[in-house]
Design a protein around this motif. Structure first.
Motif, mmCIF file in Angstrom:
data_model
loop_
_atom_site.group_PDB
_atom_site.id
_atom_site.type_symbol
_atom_site.label_atom_id
_atom_site.label_comp_id
_atom_site.label_asym_id
_atom_site.label_seq_id
_atom_site.Cartn_x
_atom_site.Cartn_y
_atom_site.Cartn_z
ATOM 1 N N VAL A 18 0.869 -1.174 -0.047
ATOM 2 C CA VAL A 18 0.001 0.042 -0.091
ATOM 3 C C VAL A 18 0.812 1.402 0.099
ATOM 4 O O VAL A 18 1.328 1.807 1.005
ATOM 5 N N LEU A 19 1.282 1.469 -1.405
ATOM 6 C CA LEU A 19 2.379 2.795 -1.288
ATOM 7 C C LEU A 19 1.788 3.992 -0.879
ATOM 8 O O LEU A 19 2.738 4.807 -0.094
ATOM 9 N N GLU A 20 0.607 4.306 -0.871
ATOM 10 C CA GLU A 20 -0.052 5.536 -0.559
ATOM 11 C C GLU A 20 0.171 5.718 1.043
ATOM 12 O O GLU A 20 0.358 7.130 1.290
ATOM 13 N N LEU A 21 0.165 4.994 1.763
ATOM 14 C CA LEU A 21 0.292 4.989 3.354
ATOM 15 C C LEU A 21 1.906 5.429 3.574
ATOM 16 O O LEU A 21 1.977 6.205 4.670
ATOM 17 N N PHE A 22 2.870 5.484 2.563
ATOM 18 C CA PHE A 22 4.356 5.691 2.873
ATOM 19 C C PHE A 22 4.868 6.918 1.891
ATOM 20 O O PHE A 22 5.731 7.051 1.678
ATOM 21 N N ALA A 23 3.723 7.464 1.152
ATOM 22 C CA ALA A 23 4.040 8.402 0.238
ATOM 23 C C ALA A 23 4.240 9.819 0.835
ATOM 24 O O ALA A 23 3.510 10.303 1.946
ATOM 25 N N ASP A 24 5.358 10.326 0.666
ATOM 26 C CA ASP A 24 5.814 11.769 0.990
ATOM 27 C C ASP A 24 5.449 12.757 -0.128
ATOM 28 O O ASP A 24 6.179 13.081 -0.986
ATOM 29 N N ARG A 25 4.119 13.125 -0.351
ATOM 30 C CA ARG A 25 3.702 14.003 -1.305
ATOM 31 C C ARG A 25 4.543 15.258 -1.401
ATOM 32 O O ARG A 25 4.469 15.902 -2.800
ATOM 33 N N SER A 26 5.192 15.960 -0.385
ATOM 34 C CA SER A 26 6.089 17.106 -0.600
ATOM 35 C C SER A 26 7.303 16.864 -1.233
ATOM 36 O O SER A 26 8.135 17.661 -1.479
ATOM 37 N N ASN A 27 7.767 15.684 -1.438
ATOM 38 C CA ASN A 27 8.914 15.179 -2.163
ATOM 39 C C ASN A 27 8.691 14.404 -3.302
ATOM 40 O O ASN A 27 8.361 13.122 -3.257
ATOM 41 N N PHE A 28 8.705 15.156 -4.514
ATOM 42 C CA PHE A 28 8.243 14.530 -5.835
ATOM 43 C C PHE A 28 9.218 15.140 -6.836
ATOM 44 O O PHE A 28 9.890 16.152 -6.449
ATOM 45 N N LYS A 29 9.245 14.347 -7.900
ATOM 46 C CA LYS A 29 9.621 14.733 -9.262
ATOM 47 C C LYS A 29 8.607 14.911 -10.046
ATOM 48 O O LYS A 29 7.586 14.122 -10.191
ATOM 49 N N LEU A 30 8.670 16.034 -11.047
ATOM 50 C CA LEU A 30 7.790 16.210 -12.197
ATOM 51 C C LEU A 30 8.364 16.088 -13.450
ATOM 52 O O LEU A 30 9.414 16.529 -13.842
ATOM 53 N N TYR A 31 7.857 15.109 -14.261
ATOM 54 C CA TYR A 31 8.366 14.799 -15.623
ATOM 55 C C TYR A 31 7.344 15.197 -16.623
ATOM 56 O O TYR A 31 6.113 15.452 -16.263
#
Length: 137
Positions: A100-113
């Motif tokens: 369940v990846l969403e439980l461990f998602a750090d949404r403020s740390n991302f990359k945009l392609y």
């Protein structure tokens, strides 16, 4: 089949293919402008910084490139719009690879392609025929 690929298969010149790709980028910008009317041009600015963000080899999206005073919470909706409209692909950092990846998602740390990497080379408006020729050889 995407328009630019179909044009290539039909034997169009690289200049004609670039024209098609620039038209697609114009359509993206029109879509972003509709969103931006209500959101102070934030999505367009986020979108336009994608090449610079990728060029800097940052481990995550840097908001100071968008605006020196930009904060995640002020641009999160614009980033979501770019991703949800499939103009860009958001790659969110996950702290633990669990089912369940969403439980461990750090949404403020991302990359945009870019949603379509074939358009990335055309985003600055320069005709890259020598680059195309090198790829074909």
């Amino acid at each position: 089949m995407p328009q630019a690929v179909a044009a290539f298969a039909e034997g169009k010149t690289f200049a004609q293919i670039d024209f098609i790709k620039r038209n697609i980028l114009s359509l993206y910008e029109e879509d972003l402008a509709k969103y931006d009317d209500e959101n102070h041009e934030k999505a367009s600015v986020v979108y336009k910084t994608i090449p610079e963000q990728l060029e800097n080899k940052n481990s995550h999206f840097k908001f100071f490139i968008v605006n020196k005073n930009a904060k995640y919470q002020n641009y999160v909706d614009a980033v979501s719009f770019v991703a949800e409209s499939m103009i860009g692909n958001e790659c969110i950092h996950v702290t633990k690879p669990e089912p369940v990846l969403e439980l461990f998602a750090d949404r403020s740390n991302f990359k945009l392609y870019m949603g379509d990497t074939g358009l990335l080379v055309n985003q600055d408006g320069i005709l890259y025929i020598p680059v195309y020729m090198t790829m074909l050889l």
